[in-house]
Design a protein around this motif. Structure first.
Motif: not given
Length: 148
Positions: A48-51, A113-122
């Motif tokens: 929802l945009g914030q992780g 959990r730092q809010g930098a966006g998802p890790k795309m490899q995961a």
């Protein structure tokens, strides 16, 4: 449809998010397009945009189940098995995808959990497995994922 993993990578390269990709793959199987729905699903991206919200692959998968089994017009009824299908998806996701995680939020699933966006490899593997499971759930419940 071409190989779903190849299609998924192609869609991700075009900037589509997890929930959008799952729906685009489902619509493609039906020979349909729905740009407005795809646009709306962008609101599910990255929890929802914030992780901090539920993983978009899970919510996108739930939306696909709703596409096939939900109520969409005044003169129709939702498939009585929809709640069971949603439960099957949730249980599978918690056992398979989130089994060693603290929860089902995007940040928890991707260990970010730092809010930098998802890790795309995961995310790629999660999206692929979730799409496959959604298709399996539909078939197990007597719904042809290729039918209109």
């Amino acid at each position: 449809m071409a190989d779903p993993m190849f299609e998924m990578i192609t869609l991700a390269a075009k900037g589509y998010t997890c929930a959008q990709i799952i729906m685009l793959l489902a619509l493609e199987q039906r020979g349909r397009e729905n740009p407005q729905m795809i646009k709306a699903l962008s609101g599910l991206a990255y929890g929802l945009g914030q992780g901090s919200g539920t993983c978009g692959a899970l919510t996108g998968g739930a939306c696909v189940l709703g596409l096939y089994a939900g109520k969409g017009q005044d003169n129709e009824q939702a498939n009585e098995r929809l709640p069971l299908m949603l439960e099957q998806l949730n249980l599978w996701f918690k056992e398979k995808i989130a089994k060693d995680k603290d929860g089902v939020t995007c940040a928890e699933i991707t260990d970010n959990r730092q809010g930098a966006g998802p890790k795309m490899q995961a995310c790629g593997q999660i999206v692929a497995e979730t799409f496959s499971k959604v298709m399996e759930i539909l078939e197990m419940n007597g719904i042809d994922p290729h039918a209109e």
